[in-house]
Design a protein around this motif. Structure first.
Motif, PDB file in Angstrom:
ATOM      1  N   GLN A 163       0.836  -1.204   0.000  1.00  0.00           N
ATOM      2  CA  GLN A 163       0.000   0.000   0.000  1.00  0.00           C
ATOM      3  C   GLN A 163       0.870   1.252   0.000  1.00  0.00           C
ATOM      4  N   GLY A 164       2.060   1.142   0.679  1.00  0.00           N
ATOM      5  CA  GLY A 164       2.998   2.265   0.674  1.00  0.00           C
ATOM      6  C   GLY A 164       3.381   2.725   2.069  1.00  0.00           C
ATOM      7  N   LEU A 165       4.653   2.501   2.433  1.00  0.00           N
ATOM      8  CA  LEU A 165       5.168   3.009   3.709  1.00  0.00           C
ATOM      9  C   LEU A 165       5.778   4.381   3.465  1.00  0.00           C
ATOM     10  N   PRO A 166       5.314   5.415   4.194  1.00  0.00           N
ATOM     11  CA  PRO A 166       5.918   6.742   4.010  1.00  0.00           C
ATOM     12  C   PRO A 166       7.405   6.702   4.357  1.00  0.00           C
ATOM     13  N   ASP A 167       8.181   7.565   3.729  1.00  0.00           N
ATOM     14  CA  ASP A 167       9.602   7.651   4.071  1.00  0.00           C
ATOM     15  C   ASP A 167       9.712   7.983   5.551  1.00  0.00           C
ATOM     16  N   CYS A 168      10.442   7.148   6.299  1.00  0.00           N
ATOM     17  CA  CYS A 168      10.505   7.339   7.752  1.00  0.00           C
ATOM     18  C   CYS A 168      11.741   6.657   8.317  1.00  0.00           C
ATOM     19  N   ALA A 169      12.060   7.042   9.549  1.00  0.00           N
ATOM     20  CA  ALA A 169      13.104   6.361  10.313  1.00  0.00           C
ATOM     21  C   ALA A 169      12.495   5.916  11.624  1.00  0.00           C
ATOM     22  N   GLY A 170      12.967   4.759  12.134  1.00  0.00           N
ATOM     23  CA  GLY A 170      12.421   4.223  13.369  1.00  0.00           C
ATOM     24  C   GLY A 170      13.508   3.621  14.236  1.00  0.00           C
ATOM     25  N   VAL A 171      13.237   3.558  15.538  1.00  0.00           N
ATOM     26  CA  VAL A 171      14.243   3.024  16.465  1.00  0.00           C
ATOM     27  C   VAL A 171      13.548   2.351  17.641  1.00  0.00           C
ATOM     28  N   ALA A 172      14.185   1.299  18.162  1.00  0.00           N
ATOM     29  CA  ALA A 172      13.724   0.612  19.370  1.00  0.00           C
ATOM     30  C   ALA A 172      14.752   0.852  20.463  1.00  0.00           C
ATOM     31  N   LEU A 173      14.291   1.304  21.618  1.00  0.00           N
ATOM     32  CA  LEU A 173      15.177   1.644  22.740  1.00  0.00           C
ATOM     33  C   LEU A 173      14.775   0.798  23.949  1.00  0.00           C
ATOM     34  N   GLY A 174      15.726   0.093  24.529  1.00  0.00           N
ATOM     35  CA  GLY A 174      15.445  -0.744  25.693  1.00  0.00           C
ATOM     36  C   GLY A 174      15.360   0.092  26.967  1.00  0.00           C
ATOM     37  N   LEU A 175      14.139   0.265  27.479  1.00  0.00           N
ATOM     38  CA  LEU A 175      13.965   1.156  28.633  1.00  0.00           C
ATOM     39  C   LEU A 175      14.486   0.547  29.932  1.00  0.00           C
ATOM     40  N   ASP A 176      14.461  -0.776  30.068  1.00  0.00           N
ATOM     41  CA  ASP A 176      15.009  -1.376  31.285  1.00  0.00           C
ATOM     42  C   ASP A 176      16.503  -1.061  31.415  1.00  0.00           C
ATOM     43  N   ARG A 177      17.204  -1.118  30.279  1.00  0.00           N
ATOM     44  CA  ARG A 177      18.642  -0.823  30.311  1.00  0.00           C
ATOM     45  C   ARG A 177      18.894   0.664  30.574  1.00  0.00           C
ATOM     46  N   VAL A 178      18.055   1.536  30.012  1.00  0.00           N
ATOM     47  CA  VAL A 178      18.180   2.971  30.317  1.00  0.00           C
ATOM     48  C   VAL A 178      18.016   3.187  31.819  1.00  0.00           C
ATOM     49  N   LEU A 179      17.035   2.505  32.408  1.00  0.00           N
ATOM     50  CA  LEU A 179      16.797   2.646  33.846  1.00  0.00           C
ATOM     51  C   LEU A 179      17.973   2.094  34.653  1.00  0.00           C
ATOM     52  N   MET A 180      18.572   1.002  34.196  1.00  0.00           N
ATOM     53  CA  MET A 180      19.763   0.477  34.867  1.00  0.00           C
ATOM     54  C   MET A 180      20.862   1.535  34.914  1.00  0.00           C
ATOM     55  N   LEU A 181      21.062   2.236  33.795  1.00  0.00           N
ATOM     56  CA  LEU A 181      22.093   3.279  33.756  1.00  0.00           C
ATOM     57  C   LEU A 181      21.740   4.431  34.694  1.00  0.00           C
ATOM     58  N   LEU A 182      20.482   4.861  34.647  1.00  0.00           N
ATOM     59  CA  LEU A 182      20.070   6.014  35.451  1.00  0.00           C
ATOM     60  C   LEU A 182      20.113   5.701  36.948  1.00  0.00           C
ATOM     61  N   GLN A 183      19.853   4.446  37.290  1.00  0.00           N
ATOM     62  CA  GLN A 183      19.823   4.062  38.707  1.00  0.00           C
ATOM     63  C   GLN A 183      21.105   3.359  39.154  1.00  0.00           C
ATOM     64  N   ASP A 184      22.087   3.292  38.250  1.00  0.00           N
ATOM     65  CA  ASP A 184      23.370   2.648  38.543  1.00  0.00           C
ATOM     66  C   ASP A 184      23.164   1.226  39.077  1.00  0.00           C
ATOM     67  N   LYS A 185      22.329   0.458  38.362  1.00  0.00           N
ATOM     68  CA  LYS A 185      22.064  -0.925  38.734  1.00  0.00           C
ATOM     69  C   LYS A 185      22.889  -1.861  37.851  1.00  0.00           C
ATOM     70  N   GLN A 186      23.279  -3.001  38.407  1.00  0.00           N
ATOM     71  CA  GLN A 186      24.160  -3.927  37.703  1.00  0.00           C
ATOM     72  C   GLN A 186      23.432  -5.114  37.090  1.00  0.00           C
ATOM     73  N   ASP A 187      22.164  -5.303  37.474  1.00  0.00           N
ATOM     74  CA  ASP A 187      21.411  -6.459  36.978  1.00  0.00           C
ATOM     75  C   ASP A 187      19.996  -6.013  36.632  1.00  0.00           C
ATOM     76  N   ILE A 188      19.490  -6.478  35.483  1.00  0.00           N
ATOM     77  CA  ILE A 188      18.158  -6.058  35.029  1.00  0.00           C
ATOM     78  C   ILE A 188      17.086  -6.464  36.041  1.00  0.00           C
ATOM     79  N   ASP A 189      17.368  -7.486  36.848  1.00  0.00           N
ATOM     80  CA  ASP A 189      16.431  -7.929  37.883  1.00  0.00           C
ATOM     81  C   ASP A 189      16.132  -6.804  38.883  1.00  0.00           C
ATOM     82  N   GLU A 190      17.064  -5.832  38.993  1.00  0.00           N
ATOM     83  CA  GLU A 190      16.911  -4.753  39.973  1.00  0.00           C
ATOM     84  C   GLU A 190      16.004  -3.628  39.490  1.00  0.00           C
TER      85      GLU A 190
END
Length: 321
Positions: free
Chosen positions: A285-312
């Motif tokens: 049908q036609g995909l408009p010209d675009c860019a897309g990205v997937a960002l892992g929010l659990d890992r972002v939160l690990m960085l922001l909270q200085d956590k070493q394991d995703i379980d945290e």
């Protein structure tokens, strides 16, 4: 029995604050929040991803219908784009049936967004606009895949021969992969993940862009250099955070890539995967010209909270589910 969550209250509050910040960011830019199904009649063909699946019981004794939990909302969100949604984002759960570890939980939270009229350069800039206030880091770095190999391995992934690549594998202790039977992309990925990744983005986030065309996934091939795809990833402090594309819009080329994935699955001795025909029909049908990205929010939160394991950072990870 341990019934308690793996997170502290402060981390739950930080997640809520992060989600609110993201929604405010996109509202200011007039990007529409959407929801798409977690269950679909087709999974992914990518031989390196594994869907969870389940059987939907139908009334009247009919055969059960196989459904797949989505590894990302990409196909459904592109169907919305093809239907005229304009730029969209969503914060959702995604599922990958793979080994759990310090950075991996089979069920995780993803921020995925698509910007109509953007290319991969513009989307990298918007990612920096989103994340810079959170990380409070210096200006994000940009390094091409080719430059990264040349800088850290003295090897050109786009020009040097297979024999030179095998020599690089042996030099870094991957003798078992220095054979003609091992696909070139497997050898490159091994060197990238074990030798290059630990050396980049330790002080400031770093975009790696223009992956080899053979690793295009759902990205366009560069019109300036057919050896590379308009694909990027974002790294910071040992975390792989995001995977983005200037999106492929050709239904014919997408169908060919699905077929290539299944050929690779056969070579690897795993079952072929069904194409997502609704996704292909939308592309026609036609995909408009675009860019897309997937960002892992659990890992972002690990960085922001200085956590070493995703379980945290997950209230109840798979170990507590």
């Amino acid at each position: 029995m341990n019934w308690q969550p793996g997170t502290e209250l402060a981390t739950l509050q930080a997640r809520a604050k992060l989600n609110a910040y993201i929604r405010h960011f996109f509202a200011q830019r007039n990007v529409l929040e959407v929801e798409t199904p977690l269950l679909a009649t087709a999974g992914v063909t990518d031989p390196h991803l594994v869907n969870f699946s389940t059987d939907m019981l139908l009334p009247g004794g009919q055969s059960a219908q196989k459904l797949y939990l989505q590894t990302s909302p990409e196909y459904a969100m592109k169907r919305l784009l093809c239907a005229g949604s304009g730029s969209i984002y969503q914060i959702c759960k995604a599922f990958r049936n793979e080994e759990q570890g310090r950075f991996h939980n089979p069920e995780f939270t993803m921020l995925e967004w698509y910007r109509e009229g953007f290319d991969h350069w513009q989307l990298m800039q918007e990612m920096q606009d989103l994340l810079h206030p959170l990380f409070e880091s210096g200006k994000f770095q940009q390094l091409s895949y080719q430059q990264a190999f040349q800088q850290f391995l003295n090897f050109d992934p786009l020009a040097d021969c297979d024999k030179t690549l095998a020599t690089a594998c042996i030099a870094h202790g991957f003798d078992n992969f220095a054979t003609l039977d091992t696909p070139r992309d497997t050898q490159l990925q091994l060197l990238f993940s074990h030798v290059i990744e630990p050396q980049i983005a330790q002080e400031t986030p770093c975009f790696i862009y223009h992956f080899p065309a053979s690793q295009a996934a759902l990205a366009k091939i560069s019109p300036q250099d057919s050896r590379v795809a308009e694909r990027f990833e974002l790294y910071y402090k040992g975390f792989e955070l995001a995977n983005g594309f200037h999106e492929l819009s050709s239904p014919e080329e997408q169908t060919e890539r699905f077929a290539q994935d299944n050929a690779q699955r056969r070579d690897m001795g795993i079952a072929e995967a069904q194409h997502d025909e609704r996704f292909l029909a939308a592309l026609k049908q036609g995909l408009p010209d675009c860019a897309g990205v997937a960002l892992g929010l659990d890992r972002v939160l690990m960085l922001l909270q200085d956590k070493q394991d995703i379980d945290e950072v997950i209230s109840f990870s798979i170990r507590r589910a």
